[in-house]
Design an enzyme around this catalytic site. Structure first.
Site, short mmCIF file in Angstrom:
data_model
loop_
_atom_site.label_atom_id
_atom_site.label_comp_id
_atom_site.label_asym_id
_atom_site.label_seq_id
_atom_site.Cartn_x
_atom_site.Cartn_y
_atom_site.Cartn_z
N SER A 22 0.83 -1.22 0.03
CA SER A 22 -0.20 -0.05 0.06
C SER A 22 0.84 1.25 -0.06
O SER A 22 0.55 2.06 -0.77
CB SER A 22 -0.97 0.05 1.40
OG SER A 22 -1.93 -1.01 1.01
N LYS A 71 -9.43 -4.91 11.47
CA LYS A 71 -10.67 -4.43 10.47
C LYS A 71 -11.88 -4.16 11.57
O LYS A 71 -12.73 -3.11 11.41
CB LYS A 71 -11.03 -5.22 9.60
CG LYS A 71 -9.99 -5.03 8.43
CD LYS A 71 -10.18 -5.83 7.24
CE LYS A 71 -9.10 -5.54 6.13
NZ LYS A 71 -9.58 -6.29 4.95
N ASP A 103 -13.03 -2.82 0.37
CA ASP A 103 -12.62 -4.02 -0.03
C ASP A 103 -13.63 -4.84 -1.15
O ASP A 103 -13.40 -5.21 -2.18
CB ASP A 103 -12.39 -5.33 0.86
CG ASP A 103 -11.32 -4.90 1.92
OD1 ASP A 103 -10.09 -4.47 1.14
OD2 ASP A 103 -11.03 -5.31 3.04
N GLY A 132 -12.10 -13.79 6.57
CA GLY A 132 -12.62 -12.44 6.38
C GLY A 132 -12.57 -12.01 4.94
O GLY A 132 -13.48 -11.55 4.58
N ASN A 152 -15.12 -24.44 2.03
CA ASN A 152 -13.84 -24.40 2.80
C ASN A 152 -13.61 -25.39 3.42
O ASN A 152 -14.36 -26.46 3.98
CB ASN A 152 -14.43 -23.33 3.94
CG ASN A 152 -13.49 -22.74 4.62
OD1 ASN A 152 -12.47 -22.01 4.14
ND2 ASN A 152 -13.05 -23.16 5.93
N THR A 154 -12.72 -26.33 6.46
CA THR A 154 -13.35 -26.38 7.61
C THR A 154 -14.80 -25.95 7.61
O THR A 154 -15.29 -25.01 7.20
CB THR A 154 -12.78 -25.73 8.87
OG1 THR A 154 -11.42 -25.84 8.92
CG2 THR A 154 -13.25 -25.73 10.22
P1 ATR Z 1 -8.54 -14.15 5.72
O1 ATR Z 1 -9.34 -13.51 6.88
O2 ATR Z 1 -7.39 -13.22 5.29
O3 ATR Z 1 -9.28 -14.75 4.63
P2 ATR Z 1 -7.91 -16.48 7.05
O4 ATR Z 1 -9.18 -16.19 8.17
O5 ATR Z 1 -6.84 -17.11 8.13
O6 ATR Z 1 -7.57 -15.45 6.11
O7 ATR Z 1 -8.56 -17.62 5.97
C1 ATR Z 1 -7.60 -18.28 5.43
C2 ATR Z 1 -8.57 -19.44 4.48
O8 ATR Z 1 -7.37 -20.24 3.82
C3 ATR Z 1 -9.48 -20.15 5.28
O9 ATR Z 1 -10.61 -20.31 4.38
C4 ATR Z 1 -8.64 -21.42 5.42
O10 ATR Z 1 -9.36 -22.71 5.80
P3 ATR Z 1 -9.96 -23.07 6.97
O11 ATR Z 1 -11.09 -22.30 7.53
O12 ATR Z 1 -10.26 -24.41 6.98
O13 ATR Z 1 -8.57 -23.02 7.87
C5 ATR Z 1 -8.04 -21.71 4.15
N1 ATR Z 1 -6.79 -22.40 4.08
C6 ATR Z 1 -5.74 -22.24 4.71
N2 ATR Z 1 -4.86 -23.23 4.39
C7 ATR Z 1 -5.53 -24.37 3.80
C8 ATR Z 1 -5.27 -25.70 3.38
N3 ATR Z 1 -4.23 -25.98 3.45
N4 ATR Z 1 -6.14 -26.24 2.76
C9 ATR Z 1 -7.41 -25.51 2.56
N5 ATR Z 1 -7.96 -24.58 3.00
C10 ATR Z 1 -6.97 -23.80 3.45
#
Ligand code: ATR
Length: 274
Positions: A22, A71, A103, A132, A152, A154
């Site tokens: 930025s 945020k 955003d 987020g 996702n 999870t």
């Molecule tokens: P942000 O808020 O910047 O989007 P975050 O909350 O850390 O970041 O989210 C990261 C995303 O990447 C999540 O959807 C996460 O999935 P989980 O909710 O299951 O943790 C996903 N992510 C990160 N590593 C992953 C992996 N190895 N396989 C699948 N999804 C992954």
């Protein structure tokens, strides 16, 4: 850049923030418009970001960008906020603080630049990820789409995101192939494919021939996800698009002028060493 005692101050606050692009983007625009302002990055590690933000007015800041994890605190710190999650703050002449979220609109602006006819083409959206970033993009798109599916790793987070969006739905991670086949627009919002993070074999071969795909990761700029999409001839939007357009909207909120997004892309590509 000639910084003096009367130079206006802007910054991005977050943790981590040292990698932020930025400052390159905003200082470039400040120079383009001959403004007496400077934009820096301030790492903020604090349990009480709300009071730190409020106190920055006393130090003379005219505005801030806010990134992870502050945020929500930014929205709470403000006297008025258009969203519960804010990425842009502006101190008004009367001393009050206004909060904005650029955003979502930045993503939409970037999509319009990449695929000007997208509104007529997109009714089914698939968001990969439910953090987020994924939720923010999903909310912005929900006004234009019939359905917004969240996939996702999870499941519980996908369910939470889907229930926070009016036309939100859950797609099970095991059903990604089916989801890719059904979507008109696929947005990759996870950390998968980011330099140093895990990669993933995306089922791009199941995509519709007229699907639009987007990755919000910009390190590397050409992710495996985008490479696979381009190899299939799909319209693809890279991660710099949203970064630049959310920044352009913030710049306009502070200075009342629309900055040059093309110049920003050139500067950011140089900064990324691309
Ligand atoms: P942000 O808020 O910047 O989007 P975050 O909350 O850390 O970041 O989210 C990261 C995303 O990447 C999540 O959807 C996460 O999935 P989980 O909710 O299951 O943790 C996903 N992510 C990160 N590593 C992953 C992996 N190895 N396989 C699948 N999804 C992954």
């Amino acid at each position: 850049m000639n910084v003096t005692a009367s130079t206006k101050l802007l910054a991005v606050i977050g943790d981590p923030v040292r990698h932020s692009l930025s400052p390159v983007m905003h200082n470039g625009w400040i120079a383009d418009h001959g403004l007496d302002a400077v934009y820096t990055a301030l790492p903020l590690k604090s349990e009480d970001a709300t009071s730190v933000i409020r106190s920055m007015k006393a130090l003379g800041f005219m505005g801030l960008n806010v990134t992870v994890p502050h945020k929500e605190a930014a929205a709470r710190a403000a006297d008025r906020s258009e969203s519960e999650v804010a990425n842009t703050l502006r101190w008004e002449e009367d001393g009050t603080l206004s909060a904005f979220n650029t955003d979502g609109v930045g993503f939409i602006d970037s999509l319009t630049e990449t695929a000007p006819d997208w509104r007529g083409r997109v009714s089914r959206v698939l968001i990969i990820g439910a953090g987020g970033a994924g939720l923010g993009v999903g909310k912005a798109l929900s006004a234009y789409a019939d359905t917004v599916h969240f996939a996702n790793r999870t499941l519980a987070r996908a369910e939470a995101a889907a229930s926070a969006v009016p036309n939100g739905r859950v797609l099970r991670w095991e059903d990604l192939e089916r989801g890719f086949g059904a979507a008109d627009l696929i947005v990759q919002t996870t950390t998968l494919g980011m330099t140093g993070q895990d990669s993933h074999a995306w089922p791009m071969q199941f995509c519709r021939a007229n699907a639009i795909v987007s990755d919000i990761v910009y390190k590397p700029l050409e992710t495996e996800f985008l490479r696979a999409a381009r190899a299939r001839g799909l319209v693809a939007m890279d991660g710099l698009g949203m970064l630049i357009h959310q920044g352009a909207r913030a710049f306009e909120l502070w200075f009342g002028v629309k900055p040059d997004t093309k110049k920003a892309r050139e500067r950011l590509l140089a900064a990324l060493g691309a």
